[in-house]
Design an enzyme around this catalytic site. Structure first.
Site, PDB file in Angstrom:
ATOM      1  N   ASP A 342      -1.228  27.237  20.388  1.00  0.00           N
ATOM      2  CA  ASP A 342      -0.039  26.590  19.851  1.00  0.00           C
ATOM      3  C   ASP A 342      -0.335  25.118  19.554  1.00  0.00           C
ATOM      4  O   ASP A 342      -0.968  24.428  20.354  1.00  0.00           O
ATOM      5  CB  ASP A 342       1.080  26.715  20.886  1.00  0.00           C
ATOM      6  N   GLU A 379      -2.994  27.504  15.543  1.00  0.00           N
ATOM      7  CA  GLU A 379      -1.871  27.065  14.728  1.00  0.00           C
ATOM      8  C   GLU A 379      -2.255  25.667  14.270  1.00  0.00           C
ATOM      9  O   GLU A 379      -2.240  24.724  15.065  1.00  0.00           O
ATOM     10  CB  GLU A 379      -0.586  27.033  15.551  1.00  0.00           C
TER      11      GLU A 379
END
Length: 679
Positions: A342, A379
């Site tokens: 993330d 990401e």
């Protein structure tokens, strides 16, 4: 108690004792606090005497697995210098393997005085603080697990709880748990679809934000980690004889028994301690200035490149070691095959805040004998300066490609993207990924993900409907490139429903038949709706739980057909970039106008052109493949290349209507449709 050893960090049990070690180089003293089995009553407090290179350590003879403990860390309180030591606050060991208790948002967790944030709070929180429980290690995960070939990988982004909470085929006691996800009926469904790799949303133990707790909500998505070695207890079935860790490991084993991969979404960019007004749960009280990026102009404040209040500083060796040890634990003991990181640019920001593709974290991963062999997915953006880094991660990494998402939505739903941009994204975005010898499979293509509309909602809502989140409908993206087909929300209008279904099918087709690594959002294959909520991060209810009783019965079969076609047609999943000029004797990609001639500059530039053909030309006796597409608003006639073409898929046809149909030399495609044929 004796001195013990500084490594390994955390609590390590041996037959007759437990070794404790905590990295807190700026602390002046550290106390090990022992509790009863419930964690409610402190029974003993032991001051550690040994410190080696900033690691405080001790060995406790006679201690056994099951012992509950926490830390009190002494040192100066000087927020302006980034120092927030407060021995009145019991701290969770960041290396905890099991956590006792749950953070409920109480202000007793604050290290600072609630009324005077620059002053230390003297109230003791030990009775309710999060504690660690000493555990027995699990057996090592079996070595040599199969790795899915890059060109065959199909990701399926799934929430452990949401997938089975309402699944009628899963025993009620197991719904919403790791054990529920491992049930044969669940894995059978995924295998029938053709999914190869489960990508779980965060499963490391979290602490929900106090704002959400005050509203009776929780961080359902899980991006609020506090236990980086601990499987989230809320996804444990509680079955006798199991623990959260053992049940998660059983899930991993069940996935591997199917020949599939298991990837988990991990949050090492920030912690659940949030900003300077947040709780003191662990790292903040252990060594705030060491573990976090602080603002150089005011070290009482945190850098907030995550939008979550703080950022872990992986430029610091101790913080980096925490992350690396955690990752290896999930691979070696819990059995995962890879990670989706993330807000990954945060992990590669140095002390100066700049993103560095040769940052310590990326270098450490690359040389690690365990982690370098895992599946690594970034990401590739955060909200810090220069935070959009698509295509800039090292060779061996995959990256979420949001430009594929936006271009496909714009092309098929809005008419605002041209054929050139469509072609570029359909063939895996070479401008972004064709560097450092990376392959097309480095691009993770998706139309929808957990963050945003579901596929059904993408075609049912023009506006977000997020009032239930308690933020006045201001949260979530306002730039969705969605198309409600004339009605906002659900409708019984057969024409609207037919258009929505047709567009769902064509978007699934372009996703699953494009180059790169496709990722399907769980629930899109059964028509799941979140009723227009495009930021359902705090909705642990039937907004996010998949409703299997109302599943679109035909859509899973269509997805399965698409993925079977992807497996059959090697050019559609090529792991090599297509050359600009055809190489004699090899398969070549050719772009054709509907009239049958090669695309010319004027064809690419024509704003009203919304249709073309993609020919994968191969020398005999190899099969040739042809993709026809029409994203316009009117039917388009195509002149097919010479040959005996058989239709293998028509996105606008009934499920099996087009199978094995012989095509004429000219063929008309309806608006919003994609066909695949072969010779």
């Amino acid at each position: 108690m004796n001195d013990g050893t500084p490594l390994p960090l955390g609590a390590t049990a041996s037959p007759d004792e437990v070794n404790f070690a905590l990295a807190a180089p700026n602390a002046t003293a550290v106390e090990l606090c022992l509790f009863d089995g419930t964690g409610a009553h402190e029974q003993q407090r032991l001051r550690l005497q040994a410190r080696t290179d900033g690691v405080w350590h001790a060995r406790l003879p006679g201690a056994r697995p099951g012992l509950v403990y926490g830390w009190r860390v002494h040192g100066p309180w000087s927020p302006a210098e980034g120092l927030r030591f407060n021995p009145a606050k019991l701290l969770l060991d960041p290396y905890a393997r099991e956590i006792v208790g749950r953070y409920g948002g109480e202000d007793l967790f604050l290290g600072h005085d609630p009324a005077q944030p620059l002053q230390r709070d003297a109230r003791d929180n030990a009775a309710i603080a999060l504690k660690a429980r000493v555990t027995t290690p699990l057996p090592a995960a079996p070595p040599g697990r199969s790795r899915i070939p890059a060109g065959e990988r199909v990701l399926y982004e799934v929430h452990v709880r949401g997938q089975t909470r309402r699944h009628p085929g899963v025993p009620e006691a197991l719904r919403g748990s790791y054990a529920g996800l491992a049930e044969p009926v669940v894995l059978d469904h995924l295998q029938r679809l053709g999914v190869t790799t489960l990508s779980l949303m965060p499963v490391q133990q979290r602490a929900d934000e106090s704002r959400l707790l005050a509203l009776g909500l929780s961080n359902y998505w899980g991006y609020s980690t506090i236990g980086w070695f601990v499987p989230e207890v809320r996804y444990w079935s509680g079955r006798a004889g199991t623990t959260p860790a053992s049940e998660f490991r059983a899930l991993a084993d069940a996935v591997h028994a199917r020949g599939m991969e298991l990837v988990i979404d991990v949050v090492y960019n920030h912690s659940a301690e949030t900003d300077e007004l947040g709780p003191t749960l662990s790292l903040r009280g252990i060594d705030n200035a060491l573990y976090y990026h602080l603002r150089p102009d005011d070290r009482a404040l945190y850098q907030n490149w995550t939008g979550c209040g703080n950022c872990l500083n992986l430029a610091e060796p101790r913080a980096l070691a925490l992350v690396m040890d955690s990752l290896r634990y999930w691979v070696c003991e819990l059995g995962v095959d890879g990670f989706r990181f993330d807000l990954a640019p945060v992990l590669a920001r140095g002390a100066d805040g700049d993103f560095d593709p040769r940052a310590p974290f990326l270098a450490a991963i690359a040389q690690d004998p365990v982690l370098a062999r895992t599946l690594l997915i970034a990401e590739p953006w955060d909200i810090g300066p220069g935070g959009y880094r698509l295509g800039e991660f090292p060779a061996g990494w995959l990256e979420w490609n949001d430009r594929f998402r936006d271009v496909q939505r714009g092309f098929w739903l809005q008419g605002i993207e041209g054929l050139g941009e469509f072609a570029h994204r359909f063939t895996a975005s070479s401008d972004d990924f064709r560097r450092n010898a990376r392959a097309p499979t480095a691009s993770v293509s998706f139309i929808t993900a957990h963050d945003g509309f579901t596929l059904r909602d993408l075609l049912s809502y023009n506006e977000r409907h997020n009032l239930a989140n308690g933020e006045g409908n201001r949260d979530g993206s306002g730039h969705n490139l969605s198309r409600n087909c004339g009605v906002e929300g659900e409708t019984d209008d057969p024409a609207v429903r037919a258009e929505r279904r047709r567009l769902q099918r064509v978007l699934l087709a372009v996703l699953l038949l494009s180059q790169g690594t496709p990722m399907l959002l769980a629930g899109d294959e059964i028509g799941h709706t979140q009723r227009g909520n495009n930021n359902a991060y705090c909705q642990d209810n039937d907004t996010t739980w998949l409703d299997w009783d109302r599943a679109d019965g035909a859509m899973p079969a269509f997805v399965a057909r698409l993925l079977a076609l992807r497996r059959e047609a090697a050019p559609l999943r090529s792991t090599q970039w297509w050359p600009a000029e055809a190489v004699p004797g090899t398969t070549a990609l050719r772009w054709l106008a509907p009239e049958g001639h090669p695309m010319r500059n004027e064809d690419w530039q024509a704003g009203d052109r919304r249709a073309m053909a993609i020919l994968f030309e191969a020398p005999p006796p190899a099969e040739r493949w042809l993709v026809l597409l029409n994203a316009g608003t009117a039917p388009v006639g195509f002149t097919l290349p010479p040959g005996r073409w058989t239709c293998r898929l028509a996105s606008d046809a009934a499920d099996d209507e087009a199978a094995a149909q012989r095509l004429d030399a000219t063929q008309t495609l309806a608006p919003g449709s994609l066909w695949v044929a072969k010779t």
